[in-house]
Write a protein that holds these residues in place. Structure first.
Motif, PDB file in Angstrom:
ATOM      1  N   SER A 257       0.887  -1.200   0.044  1.00 18.14           N
ATOM      2  CA  SER A 257      -0.144   0.038  -0.030  1.00 18.14           C
ATOM      3  C   SER A 257       0.762   1.253   0.055  1.00 18.14           C
ATOM      4  O   SER A 257       0.124   2.371  -0.240  1.00 18.14           O
ATOM      5  N   GLY A 258       2.083   1.127   0.340  1.00 18.43           N
ATOM      6  CA  GLY A 258       3.008   2.246   0.468  1.00 18.43           C
ATOM      7  C   GLY A 258       2.982   2.910   1.746  1.00 18.43           C
ATOM      8  O   GLY A 258       3.680   4.131   1.803  1.00 18.43           O
ATOM      9  N   THR A 259       2.181   2.254   2.689  1.00 20.26           N
ATOM     10  CA  THR A 259       2.118   3.270   4.083  1.00 20.26           C
ATOM     11  C   THR A 259       3.450   2.853   4.808  1.00 20.26           C
ATOM     12  O   THR A 259       3.500   3.424   5.979  1.00 20.26           O
ATOM     13  N   LEU A 260       4.280   1.857   4.493  1.00 21.59           N
ATOM     14  CA  LEU A 260       5.481   1.713   5.218  1.00 21.59           C
ATOM     15  C   LEU A 260       6.500   2.552   4.968  1.00 21.59           C
ATOM     16  O   LEU A 260       7.946   2.218   4.565  1.00 21.59           O
ATOM     17  N   ASN A 261       6.130   4.041   5.057  1.00 23.24           N
ATOM     18  CA  ASN A 261       7.169   4.903   4.373  1.00 23.24           C
ATOM     19  C   ASN A 261       7.876   5.539   5.603  1.00 23.24           C
ATOM     20  O   ASN A 261       8.691   6.672   5.373  1.00 23.24           O
ATOM     21  N   ASN A 262       8.033   4.973   6.750  1.00 26.07           N
ATOM     22  CA  ASN A 262       8.784   5.384   7.902  1.00 26.07           C
ATOM     23  C   ASN A 262       9.186   4.403   8.779  1.00 26.07           C
ATOM     24  O   ASN A 262       8.981   3.006   8.650  1.00 26.07           O
ATOM     25  N   GLU A 263      10.257   4.522   9.726  1.00 28.01           N
ATOM     26  CA  GLU A 263      11.203   3.522  10.185  1.00 28.01           C
ATOM     27  C   GLU A 263      10.164   2.914  11.242  1.00 28.01           C
ATOM     28  O   GLU A 263      10.404   1.791  11.554  1.00 28.01           O
ATOM     29  N   ARG A 264       9.452   3.524  11.881  1.00 31.09           N
ATOM     30  CA  ARG A 264       8.506   3.098  12.967  1.00 31.09           C
ATOM     31  C   ARG A 264       7.499   1.980  12.455  1.00 31.09           C
ATOM     32  O   ARG A 264       7.524   0.745  12.971  1.00 31.09           O
ATOM     33  N   ARG A 265       6.926   2.409  11.483  1.00 32.96           N
ATOM     34  CA  ARG A 265       5.794   1.650  10.734  1.00 32.96           C
ATOM     35  C   ARG A 265       6.689   0.203  10.014  1.00 32.96           C
ATOM     36  O   ARG A 265       6.117  -0.895  10.299  1.00 32.96           O
ATOM     37  N   ARG A 266       7.750   0.513   9.530  1.00 29.21           N
ATOM     38  CA  ARG A 266       8.533  -0.925   9.200  1.00 29.21           C
ATOM     39  C   ARG A 266       8.954  -1.814  10.144  1.00 29.21           C
ATOM     40  O   ARG A 266       8.915  -3.076  10.137  1.00 29.21           O
ATOM     41  N   THR A 267       9.482  -1.167  11.282  1.00 27.28           N
ATOM     42  CA  THR A 267       9.698  -2.102  12.578  1.00 27.28           C
ATOM     43  C   THR A 267       8.472  -2.754  12.921  1.00 27.28           C
ATOM     44  O   THR A 267       8.651  -4.039  13.161  1.00 27.28           O
TER      45      THR A 267
END
Length: 278
Positions: free
Chosen positions: A196-206
């Protein structure tokens, strides 16, 4: 505790000390003690959502998916997870000593969080890699954890004497159900999030990576059903931090629907199990 002797208890020291203080200092019964523990755990968790864009949605998601399991039936896990939630902000601030200290404190209430905090730290370390590389590293590590568990069993048993019994509790009625409604909806949510493209920062990816690790652990520990379920639950709970942490648009509608359906399914199943038992 038999004869109020610490040597006879199987529970972690932090929980034992709290119970001892509640009984002999505050003179409260178990139900008041349990209510105090669950209330504190909820307050800490809700406090941990203060940095999210939509903290209220995170609270609702948590209550529908995890309150019936943790605060209602597993209060040791509830307080341990709440402490890990509190530690999350410190790892992003690169204050690793505080993160480690809180992780150790959490382990005094539930020993399973030792592995959870380890995977959380690993997910944080690989957050800047490509999503596929991070996924392979974190889920690969989670998948081989059972082999490390067996090797370290003599030492881990000192932390939790029930671990050898878990190896024997492999009846057909306890085997993990990979195709349960909750598991299918969880997989769908994570797949939708990944594209979806929402993993656009380090927090969400973690948080995405540690959530994926929850499913990997579930598969890896399938031969030890008790640990498969408990570790999966303790890792997937971090999905709360990304369940609704994005603007709703045509690309995020699928994950919004999946998160909503998952919440409804889990809450319905919990209520049905509760009243069905009677």
């Amino acid at each position: 505790m038999a004869d109020d002797n610490f040597d006879y208890t199987r529970f972690e020291l932090g929980f034992v000390l709290l119970a001892f203080f509640s009984k002999f200092v505050l003179h409260t019964d178990y139900y008041i003690f349990a209510s105090m523990i669950t209330s504190v755990a909820l307050v800490i968790k809700f406090f941990s959502f203060r940095f999210l864009r939509y903290p209220l949605f995170a609270m609702i998601f948590y209550v529908m998916n995890w309150y019936p399991l943790h605060e209602y039936t597993q209060i040791r896990a509830a307080i341990a997870i709440s402490i890990l939630f509190l530690s999350v902000e410190y790892i992003f601030q690169k204050r690793l000593i505080i993160f480690v200290g809180l992780s150790i404190l959490a382990a005094f209430f539930h020993s399973s969080v030792i592995m959870v905090s380890g995977i959380l730290f690993l997910a944080y370390q690989v957050r800047t890699r490509s999503l596929l590389a991070g996924f392979i590293i974190v889920c690969g590590t989670a998948s081989v954890a059972p082999f490390l568990f067996v090797l370290g069993l003599p030492y881990l048993t000192q932390l939790n004497p029930l671990l050898p019994a878990y190896l024997e509790n492999v009846g057909a009625e306890n085997l993990p159900n990979f195709l349960s409604g909750a598991n299918i909806l969880t997989v769908l949510f994570l797949v939708f999030v990944a594209f979806s493209g929402t993993l656009n920062n380090e927090r969400r990816r973690t948080f995405f990576l540690i959530s994926c690790a929850g499913l990997a652990v579930f598969v890896g520990f399938s031969g030890i059903p008790v640990l498969a379920h408990r570790l999966k639950e303790a890792l997937l709970v971090f999905m709360t931090f990304i369940a609704f942490e994005y603007p709703v648009n045509w690309r995020t509608v699928p994950q919004t629907l999946a998160a909503t359906a998952l919440s409804a399914w889990v809450l319905y199943s919990s209520v049905n199990d509760l009243f069905g038992a009677h």
